[in-house]
Design an enzyme around this catalytic site. Structure first.
Site, PDB file in Angstrom:
ATOM      1  CD  GLU A 146      36.908  37.659  26.944  1.00 31.66           C
ATOM      2  OE1 GLU A 146      38.005  38.217  27.323  1.00 31.66           O
ATOM      3  OE2 GLU A 146      35.878  37.803  27.656  1.00 31.66           O
ATOM      4  CG  ASP A 203      36.847  44.120  32.697  1.00 31.29           C
ATOM      5  OD1 ASP A 203      37.510  45.085  32.084  1.00 31.29           O
ATOM      6  OD2 ASP A 203      35.496  43.961  32.656  1.00 31.29           O
TER       7      ASP A 203
END
Lengths: 356, 356
Positions: free
Chosen positions: A65, A236
């Protein structure tokens, strides 16, 4: 490094070695407090930030990411991966690094390791949220999951909330042993518990920070009593949650950036319009946090780009002018910006050429 | 660097100094050819790549972008800014750096400067496209705009297309003088022209590579004769174009990634369904490039993330095992991945501590 003043704009670089030296020099808890102050400051000026969900590249093994944000003056981004199976090969689940640059020029200004930094900023954010949401007289924290993040969470809650009694549990006895050994000289009162249910008994705060990527039920509804603050760290990413949905219905839920948390957090289990409160509004004084002693509060933490920018700002400021930072020759800087080729045409920098 | 084998996973780093040493050692044109071969290879396997438009953060002064992509095995991204007014302050319009990492683990594997590299890969891509699209007997190239990219374009077209006669123009005489001085020892036949119209006379290829951010008309329709190949480099962001729209109607237009080019390229002037051909399909042999001697072909170049991944792959392979690469301590690597805190608990690395 062979940075050349005439050919490049050096960028201050905080590597792993210097990060560890910095922590040895000033201590982890003061670092957590310092970073938390920057995170708190940035939550107060939240509307200034250019915000978007992280840019993710998914594969069968994990995710890579990029998390960019900007406050209009500074731009920052973090590169971070999440590969749950890495630990089977002796590698970490998460590694990260990040950069700050000037919005006005686009020039990079600070490059830093963020594997250790992410653990610190995540723990600092958790404890910061608890400072606003937990009962002020909270003394005991239960922690479920004693992996790579656990020690940082424990020390952050002591540094920011004064929590010095822990009830801990992990399904792996080795993880519990590691945690207790690591915390042995910290003056904390730690009770190792045989189950999550035992750990939460009498806890004012419950931190869930397990690592497996699945929709697990680390915490059942019947384990959560009135007045507890839940710090839900491990849920998460899509497909990874820790809490039974019934708990979310009973709790006042606080989040960082709702657009991201609805994808990644515990509330991925809930309807798209499930009510949440943005944490920044509480920190900025716009909305109340906890409204009664008996209320269950829940911080559905996923980690947001602004916290990384805060962490980078803090580190940049702390290492400036110290021996804990190096300069690297990341940015070419020709004397005449229109003559980039002139750098190549000029004699190559002397070092190294002799060795060929 | 004070990289510590026991605490970190070092990452090979190619800084500006080493990049210049590498170019001095192996020459710019061989580097262009080598990088173009990697770019060509990746265009051939285009469908493998995870593609998305760049992630841009706009401000009044410019833009900061992240350009990620992945071929399923390697992940790469480039950080790049575009600040047209930077040159007024002696700074470059564009600076960049990039990273390669393993998709399987998420671990960073190569960090590199990309300011110089972007100029090389842009020129290599331009010349590669011309190899497929220009008339095989092309001998003369006109170049409008003699800024930071111009020398790289000139040398790339010689290296890949054998172009050794240039007709050049820039509105700034100083830019022309700089270009001619830089190219003086290259064996090219260069004619400086008083206008763009004069420069294009008799040219087989026209390269437009001006820098100002506005919808300019560097090239009028009546300046473009039959059989010409246009290499449109400078129209590369919203609000920045160089060609009169009439030219686009007469030409066969080739692009990198249509979703991005329709936002950033010359075709931002055209309807959303304006017909274009993806360059990769020509390189892979799926579709024809030029179909007649009289056809006008146009490569509407904006630069795409796959080209940066190709460039990073090339540089990683070329510097491996040479003195042109350093190791930096970017990634923390505890012996037990579940014990990140153990790194901090352990004695801090010895160097530097004595100096405090």
């Amino acid at each position: 490094m062979q940075a050349q003043a005439k050919i490049c704009q050096t960028v201050p670089y905080l590597g792993v070695g210097n990060m560890l030296r910095l922590l040895a020099h000033q201590g982890l808890e003061p670092t957590i407090r310092g970073m938390a102050a920057y995170i708190e400051e940035d939550f107060r000026r939240w509307p200034l930030f250019d915000k978007c969900p992280r840019v993710a590249s998914h594969s069968a093994e994990g995710v890579i990411e990029l998390m960019p944000t900007s406050d209009g003056t500074l731009y920052g981004f973090k590169y971070v991966n999440g590969h749950p199976k890495n630990t089977h090969d002796g590698l970490q689940t998460v590694t990260a690094f990040g950069l700050l640059s000037d919005v006005a020029t686009g020039y990079p200004r600070f490059l830093s390791e963020m594997t250790i930094t992410t653990a610190i900023r995540t723990a600092a954010t958790s404890a910061l949220a608890a400072k606003y949401l937990a009962r002020p007289d909270a003394q005991v924290m239960a922690m479920i999951g004693l992996g790579a993040q656990s020690e940082f969470q424990a020390l952050a809650f002591r540094a920011l909330c004064g929590i010095d009694r822990l009830r801990v549990h992990d399904i792996a006895p080795a993880a519990t042993a590691k945690f207790i050994a690591n915390m042995a000289d910290q003056g904390l009162t730690i009770t190792a518990c045989a189950s999550a249910a035992e750990a939460v008994l009498g806890a004012d705060i419950i931190t869930t920070v397990t690592a497996d990527k699945l929709n697990a039920t680390v915490l059942n509804d019947n384990m959560v009593g009135a007045g507890v603050h839940i710090n839900a760290v491990g849920g998460d990413c899509p497909g990874k949650t820790e809490l039974q949905a019934d708990i979310l219905h009973r709790a006042a839920v606080f989040v960082e950036f709702p657009e991201q948390t609805r994808i990644e957090g515990e509330i991925q289990q809930m309807a798209p319009d499930f009510p949440v409160t943005e944490l920044w509004r509480v920190i900025a004084g716009e909305l109340p946090g906890r409204t009664s002693r008996d209320q269950i509060t829940l911080f559905d933490s996923v980690g947001f780009a602004t916290e990384d920018l805060s962490a980078l700002r803090y580190l940049r400021d702390v290492v400036q002018g110290t021996p804990f930072v190096e300069d690297i020759d990341l940015v070419a800087a020709p004397t005449d910006p229109r003559n980039l080729y002139g750098l190549i045409r000029a004699a190559a920098p002397a070092p190294l050429m002799e060795t060929l």
